[in-house]
Design a protein around this motif. Structure first.
Motif, PDB file in Angstrom:
ATOM      1  N   SER A   3       0.845  -1.202   0.000  1.00  0.00           N
ATOM      2  CA  SER A   3       0.000   0.000   0.000  1.00  0.00           C
ATOM      3  C   SER A   3       0.875   1.244   0.000  1.00  0.00           C
ATOM      4  O   SER A   3       2.042   1.201   0.396  1.00  0.00           O
ATOM      5  CB  SER A   3      -0.936   0.015   1.216  1.00  0.00           C
ATOM      6  OG  SER A   3      -0.208   0.210   2.405  1.00  0.00           O
TER       7      SER A   3
ATOM      8  N   VAL B 182       0.478   5.530   0.963  1.00  0.00           N
ATOM      9  CA  VAL B 182      -0.343   6.607   1.515  1.00  0.00           C
ATOM     10  C   VAL B 182       0.506   7.871   1.541  1.00  0.00           C
ATOM     11  O   VAL B 182       1.575   7.891   2.157  1.00  0.00           O
ATOM     12  CB  VAL B 182      -0.828   6.272   2.950  1.00  0.00           C
ATOM     13  CG1 VAL B 182      -1.598   7.449   3.534  1.00  0.00           C
ATOM     14  CG2 VAL B 182      -1.658   5.004   2.956  1.00  0.00           C
TER      15      VAL B 182
ATOM     16  N   GLU C 127       3.903   0.515   2.602  1.00  0.00           N
ATOM     17  CA  GLU C 127       3.917  -0.773   3.284  1.00  0.00           C
ATOM     18  C   GLU C 127       4.449  -1.763   2.258  1.00  0.00           C
ATOM     19  O   GLU C 127       3.912  -1.872   1.154  1.00  0.00           O
ATOM     20  CB  GLU C 127       2.523  -1.178   3.732  1.00  0.00           C
ATOM     21  CG  GLU C 127       2.489  -2.526   4.419  1.00  0.00           C
ATOM     22  CD  GLU C 127       1.091  -2.950   4.833  1.00  0.00           C
ATOM     23  OE1 GLU C 127       0.859  -4.175   4.904  1.00  0.00           O
ATOM     24  OE2 GLU C 127       0.230  -2.080   5.070  1.00  0.00           O
TER      25      GLU C 127
ATOM     26  N   ALA D 223       0.499  -0.266  -5.594  1.00  0.00           N
ATOM     27  CA  ALA D 223       0.509  -1.596  -4.976  1.00  0.00           C
ATOM     28  C   ALA D 223       0.818  -2.635  -6.049  1.00  0.00           C
ATOM     29  O   ALA D 223       0.314  -2.568  -7.168  1.00  0.00           O
ATOM     30  CB  ALA D 223      -0.843  -1.882  -4.327  1.00  0.00           C
TER      31      ALA D 223
END
Length: 184
Positions: free
Chosen positions: A58, A60, A69, A106
């Motif tokens: 992920s 952000v 991540e 991703a």
């Protein structure tokens, strides 16, 4: 003499393919490259230089940094993640500033170089997970390139003969292998 020149050029090209990108250089001569070492001894490795890579799970964008991540994969000496290996766990990498979610989407492969600084508690589904945190000073997004190799030695020899039957028959699907190469 010509053979030596060809061999020299080939070795030069191949050595250029395996070099560590400048963006993944660290101050430490031997940074930590194995996430399992970090997971097994989180306090003993804090503040040390790391070079870790894997698949982005992920992304952000926060006010002044980007949080990635990453599902960690083992990396080779040039920082390329091993796409054939099983994930070793997950970690969080913070990049300074804005990182375009298209470039850092991703599923893409990435490697980061930086320092370990603490951990964060989060969840993967309903499972509580402790993520090691890396403050990245450099990063590299890797592209997967496919190379298809046709291994049909018999067809090669048929083409050297009087008739070139290979052109008429084509290759057989069992004769092809696909190799994946990571490039910056």
């Amino acid at each position: 003499m010509v053979k030596k020149s060809i061999i020299g050029v080939t070795l030069l090209v191949l050595s250029g393919c395996s070099q560590l990108p400048e963006s993944l250089q660290t101050a430490a001569e031997q940074p930590i490259t194995d996430l399992t070492m970090v997971i097994e001894n989180p306090q003993g490795v804090q503040g040390k230089d790391v070079r870790l890579g894997g698949v982005i799970a992920s992304v952000v964008n926060e006010a002044d940094r980007t949080r990635l991540e990453i599902a960690s994969l083992p990396t080779d000496q040039s920082g390329r993640p091993d796409i054939q290996a099983k994930p070793q766990g997950r970690f969080i990498a913070y990049l300074d500033g804005f990182a375009d979610p298209i470039e850092y989407a991703a599923g893409k492969l990435v490697a980061v170089a930086g320092q370990l600084r603490g951990s964060e508690i989060g969840q993967i589904g309903h499972f509580d997970y402790t993520y090691p945190v890396v403050f990245a000073q450099g990063q590299q997004v890797w592209q997967v390139k496919e190379r298809i190799r046709l291994d049909d030695i018999d067809a090669y020899y048929r083409c050297l003969g009087i008739r070139c039957q290979y052109i008429h028959y084509g290759f057989r699907p069992g004769d092809a292998t696909v190799h994946y190469q990571l490039t910056p």
